[in-house]
Design an enzyme around this catalytic site. Structure first.
Site, PDB file in Angstrom:
ATOM      1  N   ARG A  51      -7.660  11.359  -6.248  1.00 50.80           N
ATOM      2  CA  ARG A  51      -8.911  10.702  -5.830  1.00 50.80           C
ATOM      3  C   ARG A  51     -10.052  11.697  -5.655  1.00 50.80           C
ATOM      4  O   ARG A  51     -11.218  11.330  -5.740  1.00 50.80           O
ATOM      5  CB  ARG A  51      -8.685   9.946  -4.506  1.00 50.80           C
ATOM      6  CG  ARG A  51      -8.294   8.518  -4.677  1.00 50.80           C
ATOM      7  CD  ARG A  51      -9.406   7.645  -5.249  1.00 50.80           C
ATOM      8  NE  ARG A  51     -10.275   7.107  -4.214  1.00 50.80           N
ATOM      9  CZ  ARG A  51     -11.565   7.345  -4.104  1.00 50.80           C
ATOM     10  NH1 ARG A  51     -12.154   8.139  -4.953  1.00 50.80           N
ATOM     11  NH2 ARG A  51     -12.265   6.789  -3.149  1.00 50.80           N
ATOM     12  N   TYR A  92     -14.143 -12.637  -0.562  1.00 53.42           N
ATOM     13  CA  TYR A  92     -14.942 -11.451  -0.935  1.00 53.42           C
ATOM     14  C   TYR A  92     -16.138 -11.844  -1.793  1.00 53.42           C
ATOM     15  O   TYR A  92     -17.246 -11.322  -1.629  1.00 53.42           O
ATOM     16  CB  TYR A  92     -14.080 -10.431  -1.703  1.00 53.42           C
ATOM     17  CG  TYR A  92     -13.173  -9.630  -0.794  1.00 53.42           C
ATOM     18  CD1 TYR A  92     -13.653  -8.520  -0.104  1.00 53.42           C
ATOM     19  CD2 TYR A  92     -11.846  -9.989  -0.609  1.00 53.42           C
ATOM     20  CE1 TYR A  92     -12.832  -7.783   0.734  1.00 53.42           C
ATOM     21  CE2 TYR A  92     -11.014  -9.266   0.234  1.00 53.42           C
ATOM     22  CZ  TYR A  92     -11.514  -8.170   0.903  1.00 53.42           C
ATOM     23  OH  TYR A  92     -10.696  -7.451   1.745  1.00 53.42           O
ATOM     24  N   ASP A 109      -6.090  -3.643  -8.124  1.00 56.73           N
ATOM     25  CA  ASP A 109      -6.718  -4.237  -6.938  1.00 56.73           C
ATOM     26  C   ASP A 109      -6.909  -5.726  -7.153  1.00 56.73           C
ATOM     27  O   ASP A 109      -7.075  -6.184  -8.287  1.00 56.73           O
ATOM     28  CB  ASP A 109      -8.063  -3.579  -6.636  1.00 56.73           C
ATOM     29  CG  ASP A 109      -8.491  -3.874  -5.199  1.00 56.73           C
ATOM     30  OD1 ASP A 109      -8.019  -3.176  -4.295  1.00 56.73           O
ATOM     31  OD2 ASP A 109      -9.247  -4.843  -4.985  1.00 56.73           O
ATOM     32  N   ARG A 125      -3.841   6.151  -0.009  1.00 59.97           N
ATOM     33  CA  ARG A 125      -4.467   7.334   0.575  1.00 59.97           C
ATOM     34  C   ARG A 125      -3.631   8.118   1.573  1.00 59.97           C
ATOM     35  O   ARG A 125      -3.978   9.252   1.896  1.00 59.97           O
ATOM     36  CB  ARG A 125      -5.800   6.941   1.216  1.00 59.97           C
ATOM     37  CG  ARG A 125      -6.861   6.645   0.167  1.00 59.97           C
ATOM     38  CD  ARG A 125      -8.125   6.158   0.808  1.00 59.97           C
ATOM     39  NE  ARG A 125      -7.828   4.922   1.521  1.00 59.97           N
ATOM     40  CZ  ARG A 125      -8.739   4.021   1.881  1.00 59.97           C
ATOM     41  NH1 ARG A 125      -9.997   4.242   1.621  1.00 59.97           N
ATOM     42  NH2 ARG A 125      -8.378   2.923   2.512  1.00 59.97           N
ATOM     43  N   ARG A 178       0.815  -1.229   0.000  1.00 59.60           N
ATOM     44  CA  ARG A 178       0.000   0.000   0.000  1.00 59.60           C
ATOM     45  C   ARG A 178       0.845   1.274   0.000  1.00 59.60           C
ATOM     46  O   ARG A 178       0.414   2.299   0.543  1.00 59.60           O
ATOM     47  CB  ARG A 178      -0.974   0.013   1.180  1.00 59.60           C
ATOM     48  CG  ARG A 178      -2.075  -1.031   1.083  1.00 59.60           C
ATOM     49  CD  ARG A 178      -3.055  -0.622  -0.016  1.00 59.60           C
ATOM     50  NE  ARG A 178      -3.996  -1.691  -0.322  1.00 59.60           N
ATOM     51  CZ  ARG A 178      -5.226  -1.770   0.169  1.00 59.60           C
ATOM     52  NH1 ARG A 178      -5.667  -0.854   0.981  1.00 59.60           N
ATOM     53  NH2 ARG A 178      -6.012  -2.752  -0.173  1.00 59.60           N
TER      54      ARG A 178
HETATM   55  O1  CP3 Z   1       0.284   0.322  -3.163  1.00 56.83           O
HETATM   56  C1  CP3 Z   1      -0.151  -0.829  -3.344  1.00 56.83           C
HETATM   57  O2  CP3 Z   1      -0.007  -1.736  -2.509  1.00 56.83           O
HETATM   58  C2  CP3 Z   1      -0.757  -1.162  -4.690  1.00 56.83           C
HETATM   59  C3  CP3 Z   1      -2.154  -1.094  -4.824  1.00 56.83           C
HETATM   60  C4  CP3 Z   1      -3.085  -2.063  -4.116  1.00 56.83           C
HETATM   61  C5  CP3 Z   1      -4.429  -1.713  -3.850  1.00 56.83           C
HETATM   62  N1  CP3 Z   1      -5.069  -2.802  -3.378  1.00 56.83           N
HETATM   63  C6  CP3 Z   1      -5.025  -0.375  -4.103  1.00 56.83           C
HETATM   64  C7  CP3 Z   1      -6.222   0.018  -3.346  1.00 56.83           C
HETATM   65  C8  CP3 Z   1      -2.918  -3.387  -3.718  1.00 56.83           C
HETATM   66  C9  CP3 Z   1      -1.666  -4.249  -3.736  1.00 56.83           C
HETATM   67  C10 CP3 Z   1      -4.187  -3.840  -3.247  1.00 56.83           C
HETATM   68  C11 CP3 Z   1      -4.431  -5.230  -2.803  1.00 56.83           C
HETATM   69  C12 CP3 Z   1      -5.665  -5.522  -2.050  1.00 56.83           C
HETATM   70  N2  CP3 Z   1      -6.932  -5.055  -2.289  1.00 56.83           N
HETATM   71  C13 CP3 Z   1      -5.739  -6.457  -1.012  1.00 56.83           C
HETATM   72  C14 CP3 Z   1      -4.590  -7.265  -0.501  1.00 56.83           C
HETATM   73  C15 CP3 Z   1      -3.697  -6.447   0.328  1.00 56.83           C
HETATM   74  C16 CP3 Z   1      -4.214  -6.177   1.712  1.00 56.83           C
HETATM   75  O3  CP3 Z   1      -4.387  -5.000   2.046  1.00 56.83           O
HETATM   76  O4  CP3 Z   1      -4.415  -7.167   2.405  1.00 56.83           O
HETATM   77  C17 CP3 Z   1      -7.071  -6.490  -0.563  1.00 56.83           C
HETATM   78  C18 CP3 Z   1      -7.618  -7.330   0.576  1.00 56.83           C
HETATM   79  C19 CP3 Z   1      -7.815  -5.613  -1.393  1.00 56.83           C
HETATM   80  C20 CP3 Z   1      -9.275  -5.351  -1.340  1.00 56.83           C
HETATM   81  C21 CP3 Z   1      -9.530  -3.921  -1.083  1.00 56.83           C
HETATM   82  N3  CP3 Z   1      -9.418  -2.899  -2.021  1.00 56.83           N
HETATM   83  C22 CP3 Z   1      -9.960  -3.316   0.126  1.00 56.83           C
HETATM   84  C23 CP3 Z   1     -10.201  -4.065   1.416  1.00 56.83           C
HETATM   85  C24 CP3 Z   1     -10.112  -1.940  -0.120  1.00 56.83           C
HETATM   86  C25 CP3 Z   1     -10.668  -0.869   0.780  1.00 56.83           C
HETATM   87  C26 CP3 Z   1     -10.044  -0.707   2.049  1.00 56.83           C
HETATM   88  C27 CP3 Z   1      -8.651  -0.139   1.983  1.00 56.83           C
HETATM   89  O5  CP3 Z   1      -7.758  -0.714   2.627  1.00 56.83           O
HETATM   90  O6  CP3 Z   1      -8.458   0.893   1.363  1.00 56.83           O
HETATM   91  C28 CP3 Z   1      -9.725  -1.712  -1.449  1.00 56.83           C
HETATM   92  C29 CP3 Z   1      -9.656  -0.409  -2.135  1.00 56.83           C
HETATM   93  C30 CP3 Z   1      -8.283   0.050  -2.477  1.00 56.83           C
HETATM   94  N4  CP3 Z   1      -7.362  -0.715  -3.146  1.00 56.83           N
HETATM   95  C31 CP3 Z   1      -7.728   1.334  -2.225  1.00 56.83           C
HETATM   96  C32 CP3 Z   1      -6.444   1.329  -2.777  1.00 56.83           C
HETATM   97  C33 CP3 Z   1      -5.467   2.473  -2.827  1.00 56.83           C
HETATM   98  C34 CP3 Z   1      -8.430   2.483  -1.546  1.00 56.83           C
HETATM   99  C35 CP3 Z   1      -9.421   3.057  -2.499  1.00 56.83           C
HETATM  100  C36 CP3 Z   1      -9.640   4.510  -2.307  1.00 56.83           C
HETATM  101  O7  CP3 Z   1      -8.828   5.315  -2.764  1.00 56.83           O
HETATM  102  O8  CP3 Z   1     -10.691   4.859  -1.742  1.00 56.83           O
END
Ligand code: CP3
Length: 342
Positions: free
Chosen positions: A37, A150, A73, A28, A24
């Site tokens: 965003r 999910y 994602d 954000r 991550r």
């Molecule tokens: O920087 C990075 O790591 C690359 C981008 C990345 C995102 N999601 C962008 C994202 C990666 C590697 C992921 C993987 C992901 N997505 C996982 C596995 C990693 C982990 O955290 O365990 C999971 C479980 C998800 C599912 C997911 N997508 C969730 C639970 C959420 C919302 C909650 C959160 O943590 O933000 C997302 C949305 C998401 N994916 C955001 C980002 C930057 C936030 C979206 C926003 O800007 O509102």
């Protein structure tokens, strides 16, 4: 030019310092991400190669990390299943038509990856062209269990009741769902590798919810199938959280590097997976909310436990939290480089 440190470490070769990147790292907590965003929805950012590439590059420039991770994602791959994926404000991902029964599974068609997520491959190509040549790009996907959780629960879950019921009550449907996800995931990762990803990470973020015997029966064969189907020569990082009791099984499923969360000491985790694979981790992400002087002892402890052995990639035990000050993240990257210089 020698190989970049992250690639050397993934192959358990010596490196001049411990390479570091952060799960991550694109997201954000970065003001430049929040600015984008404010104008675009998350899915729109992820599906537009130009903006997705821009977000991928943001932390590389600002932090000096040893790798970029693709901005995408783990759930993009399920959208073409027609389950109704939405990233709802403040709630994380929502799946409007969860897959709960044998009949629901039977209705799912195989995913045609090239047409469904071709935009991701285009993002990889754009990023590869824009990145400095010595910075590798990490591609990624969700592992079948975490993605299935999910799809079955309809969103995030605490206890995984519907997922565990589906696997126990209708194991054939469960295995069919997992096979479909595993096939799509392997094609998705191989597409990223063909487009220029030098390493791939498989996120089994929520697998720690399972008993070891359930992991063996319901998950391991499918994760192993994904990893076995990947283009040879590309290192694979296999990550999960809450996995202290599952580490030998994660390793059995595959991966050149196993991700460790902060609930296990790095040296104990490394012993559990075996010294013939690498490890990645494992600072508690919450540590970064406090000033650098307060997390320096934990960083030193992780490096001491790694003891300079080839095969350690420094990372958090899970993703950077939204309220993390950017200066703390930058201080961590510099600290790891300085303290590990050999
Ligand atoms: O920087 C990075 O790591 C690359 C981008 C990345 C995102 N999601 C962008 C994202 C990666 C590697 C992921 C993987 C992901 N997505 C996982 C596995 C990693 C982990 O955290 O365990 C999971 C479980 C998800 C599912 C997911 N997508 C969730 C639970 C959420 C919302 C909650 C959160 O943590 O933000 C997302 C949305 C998401 N994916 C955001 C980002 C930057 C936030 C979206 C926003 O800007 O509102």
């Amino acid at each position: 030019m020698p190989d970049p440190p992250l690639l050397l470490a993934a192959r358990r070769r010596p490196t001049p310092f411990t390479p570091v990147w952060l799960m991550r790292q694109a997201g954000r907590y970065l003001p430049e991400y929040r600015a984008l965003r404010a104008r675009h929805a998350f899915l729109e950012l992820a599906k537009t190669p130009q903006t997705a590439a821009e977000v991928t590059l943001q932390p590389v420039e600002r932090l000096g990390v040893d790798a970029a991770i693709l901005f995408a994602d783990i759930l993009l791959i399920v959208e073409p299943l027609g389950v109704g994926l939405e990233f709802a404000k403040g709630e994380g991902p929502v799946i409007h038509r969860p897959v709960r029964s044998e009949a629901d599974v039977a209705r799912l068609a195989p995913v045609d990856v090239a047409s469904a997520v071709g935009f991701v491959f285009e993002t990889v190509r754009l990023v590869r062209r824009a990145l400095p040549p010595h910075v590798p790009l990490i591609g990624f996907a969700g592992a079948p269990f975490t993605v299935a959780s999910y799809v079955v629960e309809g969103g995030a879950s605490r206890d995984y009741l519907a997922t565990k019921r589906l696997m126990r009550e209708t194991p054939n449907a469960w295995h069919r769902l997992m096979t479909l996800l595993a096939d799509a995931t392997a094609a998705y990762l191989n597409g990223q590798i063909a487009a220029g990803a030098a390493v791939v990470q498989l996120f089994d973020s929520w697998v720690g919810a399972l008993a070891p015997d359930d992991y063996r029966t319901f998950v391991l064969p499918h994760t192993r199938a994904v990893i076995a189907a990947l283009t040879p020569g590309t290192p694979v990082i296999h990550f999960g959280t809450g996995t202290a009791g599952l580490l030998p099984l994660l390793r059995e499923a595959g991966g050149d590097v196993i991700g460790l969360d902060w609930r296990v000491d790095l040296d104990a985790g490394w012993r559990a997976v075996g010294e013939d694979v690498g490890v990645q981790g494992n600072l508690d992400p919450v540590a970064l909310l406090s000033p650098p002087a307060t997390f320096e002892p934990a960083v030193r402890s992780i490096l001491r436990r790694a003891a300079g052995r080839p095969g350690h990639i420094f990372n958090l035990g899970h993703g950077v939290l939204e309220s993390t000050p950017v200066e703390h993240v930058k201080a961590l990257v510099d600290m790891v480089h300085e303290l590990s210089a050999r």
